[in-house]
Enzyme design. Structure first.
Site, PDB file in Angstrom:
ATOM      1  CD  GLU A  51      -2.618   1.230   2.642  1.00 26.48           C
ATOM      2  OE1 GLU A  51      -3.008   0.107   3.053  1.00 26.48           O
ATOM      3  OE2 GLU A  51      -2.889   2.299   3.221  1.00 26.48           O
TER       4      GLU A  51
ATOM      5  CD  GLU B 184      -3.738   6.966   5.547  1.00 27.48           C
ATOM      6  OE1 GLU B 184      -4.792   6.461   5.984  1.00 27.48           O
ATOM      7  OE2 GLU B 184      -2.601   6.527   5.792  1.00 27.48           O
TER       8      GLU B 184
END
Length: 280
Positions: free
Chosen positions: A155, A160
Site C-alpha cells: 500500500e 492521509e
C-alpha cells in the site's frame, strides 16, 4: 655517473613492469537514473459535469467497516461523488445508509488505470472536522505475493489526514514487513496550514529504487529499496491503482469521536495526473 644512470634506468624499468602488471580496475557500476515524462499518460481533469468518468473510475461499495471499524457506507450515488465546477467532489453525509449512519464514496482506478512506477500528482482540497478521514492512496491491482491480501501486496499512502489533527499531513507505505499492525510502519508527517481551505498538490514519485511522498513539491518521506529486500519488504514492482475516498470514524479517524455537526464534508479534487517513468 655511469653507475648512477644505470641505477636510475633499472629503477625506472622495475616501476614500469610493476605498473604494467597491475590488474585493470573495473569501471564502477552506475546507478540507473530516472525521470518522469513531461506529459501525463493517464489523467482526469474533471471537466465533464455529472458522475465520474466510468472509463476511468469504478466504486468500492459497502458498509462492513473496511477492516478499520469505519462508520460509512460507500455508495455509487451522485450525492456522494460527482463532478461539478471542474472538480471531482466526494461528499460524506450524515444519513442512514446501509447498516451505517453515514454515506460516502470510494473511487478506484483498478482495471482502468493500473500503473507500475511513475509520478502521481493530485491537486485537492480536504474535508475538515473531527471524525473525517480522507485519503489519496494506492493498492496493488493483483495478488502475487504472500497471503494474497493486505499488507503483503503493498500500500502507498500519498495523502492521509484525520480531522482531529487538522494541520498534519501523513505519507506512509505498508508491506508485510513494515506496517502499523505490527508496529513497524514506515512513514512521516508534516505540518501544512490550510489543508481544508486551499488546494494543495499531493505527489508520489515511484521508481524501482524508492517511493517518495511530496506536498506542493516538498518531499517529506522517502522509502528506499535496500539491497537485501525481498517482496515482504518491497512488493512495489507490480501494478498498483489509485483510490480516492473519505472515511468516517474508524480506528484512526475516530480516535477522538465523530462530530456530527460538521457534516456534510467534501474532498474536492481538481485533477489526477500520472506521468510515466523513463530511464535517462
Amino acid at each position: 655517473m655511469f653507475r648512477r644512470l644505470t641505477l636510475a634506468a633499472f629503477i625506472t624499468a622495475i616501476s614500469t613492469a610493476v605498473s604494467c602488471a597491475q590488474p585493470t580496475e573495473k569501471p564502477k557500476a552506475t546507478t540507473p537514473q530516472y525521470e518522469f515524462a513531461p506529459t501525463p499518460s493517464w489523467q482526469d481533469e474533471f471537466n465533464t459535469p455529472g458522475k465520474p468518468d466510468a472509463a476511468k473510475w469504478s466504486y468500492d461499495l459497502g458498509d462492513h467497516g473496511w477492516g478499520n471499524n469505519e462508520l460509512e457506507n460507500y455508495t455509487d450515488k451522485v450525492e456522494n461523488a460527482k463532478v461539478e465546477n471542474g472538480n471531482l467532489v466526494i461528499t460524506a453525509i450524515k444519513e442512514p445508509s446501509g447498516k451505517q449512519q453515514y454515506s460516502s464514496a470510494r473511487l478506484i482506478s483498478k482495471g482502468k488505470g493500473d500503473f507500475t512506477y511513475g509520478k502521481f500528482e493530485i491537486r485537492a482540497k480536504l474535508p475538515k472536522g473531527r471524525g473525517t478521514w480522507p485519503a489519496i492512496w494506492m493498492l496493488a491491482s493483483g495478488s502475487e505475493y504472500g497471503n494474497k491480501g493486505w499488507p503483503d501486496n503493498g500500500e502507498i499512502d500519498i495523502m492521509e489526514h484525520v480531522g482531529f489533527d487538522q494541520d498534519k499531513l501523513h505519507g506512509n507505505i505498508h508491506t508485510k514487513a513494515f506496517n502499523h499492525a505490527i508496529k513497524t510502519n514506515k512513514g512521516n508527517n508534516i505540518v501544512v496550514k490550510g489543508l481544508s481551505e486551499d488546494f494543495h498538490v499531493y505527489t508520489c514519485e515511484w521508481t524501482p529504487e524508492a517511493v517518495t511522498i511530496l506536498v506542493d513539491g516538498n518531499a517529506y518521506f522517502t522509502f528506499k529499496k535496500e539491497v537485501n529486500y525481498q517482496w515482504p519488504e518491497w512488493p512495489f514492482d507490480k501494478p498498483f491503482h489509485l483510490i480516492l475516498n473519505i472515511a468516517v470514524g474508524g480506528n484512526w479517524g475516530g480516535q477522538k469521536g465523530v462530530d456530527d455537526s460538521i457534516f456534510p464534508q467534501k474532498m474536492e479534487v481538481d485533477y489526477v495526473r500520472v506521468y510515466p517513468l523513463v530511464t535517462k
